[in-house]
Design an enzyme around this catalytic site. Structure first.
Site, PDB file in Angstrom:
ATOM      1  N   ASP A  33       0.850  -1.188   0.000  1.00 40.23           N
ATOM      2  CA  ASP A  33       0.000   0.000   0.000  1.00 40.23           C
ATOM      3  C   ASP A  33       0.891   1.245   0.000  1.00 40.23           C
ATOM      4  OD1 ASP A  33      -3.225   0.535   0.870  1.00 40.23           O
ATOM      5  OD2 ASP A  33      -1.818   2.215   1.047  1.00 40.23           O
ATOM      6  N   ILE A  34       0.532   2.208  -0.839  1.00 44.46           N
ATOM      7  CA  ILE A  34       1.344   3.421  -0.992  1.00 44.46           C
ATOM      8  C   ILE A  34       1.323   4.274   0.277  1.00 44.46           C
ATOM      9  CG2 ILE A  34      -0.411   4.999  -1.905  1.00 44.46           C
ATOM     10  CD1 ILE A  34       1.583   5.705  -4.131  1.00 44.46           C
ATOM     11  N   ASN A  91     -12.986  -3.312   1.903  1.00 42.85           N
ATOM     12  CA  ASN A  91     -13.983  -2.248   1.933  1.00 42.85           C
ATOM     13  C   ASN A  91     -14.857  -2.330   0.690  1.00 42.85           C
ATOM     14  OD1 ASN A  91     -12.849  -1.100   4.317  1.00 42.85           O
ATOM     15  ND2 ASN A  91     -11.272  -0.101   3.084  1.00 42.85           N
ATOM     16  N   GLU A  99     -12.308   3.411  -1.601  1.00 34.93           N
ATOM     17  CA  GLU A  99     -11.875   4.564  -2.405  1.00 34.93           C
ATOM     18  C   GLU A  99     -11.585   4.163  -3.842  1.00 34.93           C
ATOM     19  OE1 GLU A  99      -8.533   6.097  -0.245  1.00 34.93           O
ATOM     20  OE2 GLU A  99      -9.803   6.706   1.434  1.00 34.93           O
ATOM     21  N   VAL A 100     -10.980   3.002  -4.032  1.00 32.84           N
ATOM     22  CA  VAL A 100     -10.605   2.570  -5.382  1.00 32.84           C
ATOM     23  C   VAL A 100     -11.598   1.490  -5.841  1.00 32.84           C
ATOM     24  CG1 VAL A 100      -8.796   1.548  -6.806  1.00 32.84           C
ATOM     25  CG2 VAL A 100      -8.172   3.050  -4.891  1.00 32.84           C
ATOM     26  N   HIS A 104      -9.810  -5.026  -3.802  1.00 32.31           N
ATOM     27  CA  HIS A 104      -8.479  -5.242  -3.235  1.00 32.31           C
ATOM     28  C   HIS A 104      -8.642  -5.695  -1.793  1.00 32.31           C
ATOM     29  CE1 HIS A 104      -9.747  -1.055  -2.967  1.00 32.31           C
ATOM     30  NE2 HIS A 104      -9.130  -0.995  -1.808  1.00 32.31           N
ATOM     31  N   HIS A 106      -6.973  -5.773   1.744  1.00 29.54           N
ATOM     32  CA  HIS A 106      -5.923  -5.183   2.597  1.00 29.54           C
ATOM     33  C   HIS A 106      -5.426  -6.257   3.554  1.00 29.54           C
ATOM     34  CE1 HIS A 106      -6.850  -0.799   1.903  1.00 29.54           C
ATOM     35  NE2 HIS A 106      -8.047  -1.276   1.620  1.00 29.54           N
TER      36      HIS A 106
HETATM   37  P1  AMP Z   1      -9.833   1.484  -0.122  1.00 30.08           P
HETATM   38  O1  AMP Z   1     -10.192   2.641   0.742  1.00 30.08           O
HETATM   39  O2  AMP Z   1     -10.196   0.156   0.509  1.00 30.08           O
HETATM   40  O3  AMP Z   1     -10.383   1.624  -1.530  1.00 30.08           O
HETATM   41  O4  AMP Z   1      -8.271   1.465  -0.193  1.00 30.08           O
HETATM   42  C1  AMP Z   1      -7.523   1.987  -1.250  1.00 30.08           C
HETATM   43  C2  AMP Z   1      -6.075   1.857  -0.865  1.00 30.08           C
HETATM   44  O5  AMP Z   1      -5.273   1.972  -2.036  1.00 30.08           O
HETATM   45  C3  AMP Z   1      -5.575   2.902   0.112  1.00 30.08           C
HETATM   46  O6  AMP Z   1      -5.082   2.257   1.289  1.00 30.08           O
HETATM   47  C4  AMP Z   1      -4.463   3.630  -0.652  1.00 30.08           C
HETATM   48  O7  AMP Z   1      -3.397   4.013   0.176  1.00 30.08           O
HETATM   49  C5  AMP Z   1      -4.061   2.582  -1.676  1.00 30.08           C
HETATM   50  N1  AMP Z   1      -3.451   3.091  -2.916  1.00 30.08           N
HETATM   51  C6  AMP Z   1      -3.902   4.088  -3.715  1.00 30.08           C
HETATM   52  N2  AMP Z   1      -3.079   4.248  -4.769  1.00 30.08           N
HETATM   53  C7  AMP Z   1      -2.096   3.326  -4.657  1.00 30.08           C
HETATM   54  C8  AMP Z   1      -0.953   2.977  -5.428  1.00 30.08           C
HETATM   55  N3  AMP Z   1      -0.626   3.643  -6.551  1.00 30.08           N
HETATM   56  N4  AMP Z   1      -0.157   1.961  -5.005  1.00 30.08           N
HETATM   57  C9  AMP Z   1      -0.455   1.302  -3.862  1.00 30.08           C
HETATM   58  N5  AMP Z   1      -1.535   1.574  -3.090  1.00 30.08           N
HETATM   59  C10 AMP Z   1      -2.334   2.574  -3.472  1.00 30.08           C
END
Ligand code: AMP
Length: 118
Positions: A33-34, A91, A99-100, A104, A106
């Protein structure tokens, strides 16, 4: 279920954005995770176009499901998370804090992760 390709994980999987892939199999990748919330914070991501866990559970093949969870085990072992434990979070949607919009998983560990919810 509608899938929006304009998201960071789609772009990483399709090599439009660079990322360090720490483990991979036919149907899934694992990255760090970034913005890590704990000492170890990994993401395991299916390569297929799945918006969330509901979509994945409904539509993924048995092989895709196996590969996702097999990669979870592989990275947990590689990062010495098995003995002391870890937390998995998925999530979904607005209430879930997603968010994405590409599924994914975690994986958080390397230290005590605290209470489950705020
Ligand atoms: P979520 O809130 O479950 O959608 O989590 C999205 C996660 O993606 C967050 O923890 C971010 O820090 C992570 N994230 C966003 N962009 C990147 C990236 N380029 N590389 C790795 N992790 C990322």
């Amino acid at each position: 279920m509608e899938y929006d390709k304009n998201n960071v994980f789609y772009k990483i999987i399709n090599k439009q954005i660079k990322a360090e892939i720490i483990a991979e199999n036919k149907n899934a990748i694992a990255i760090k995770d970034i913005s890590p919330r704990k000492k170890v914070h990994l993401l395991v991501i299916p390569k297929g176009e799945y918006k969330n866990i509901f979509h994945f559970n409904k539509s993924a093949s048995k092989e895709e499901i196996f590969d996702l969870w097999n990669l979870v085990n592989e990275v947990c072992l590689k990062n010495q998370l098995v003995e002391n434990g870890f937390r998995i979070i998925i999530n979904q949607g607005e209430n879930g804090g997603q968010e994405v919009p590409h599924l994914h998983v975690h994986i958080l560990g390397g230290e005590k992760v605290g209470k489950m919810c705020d």
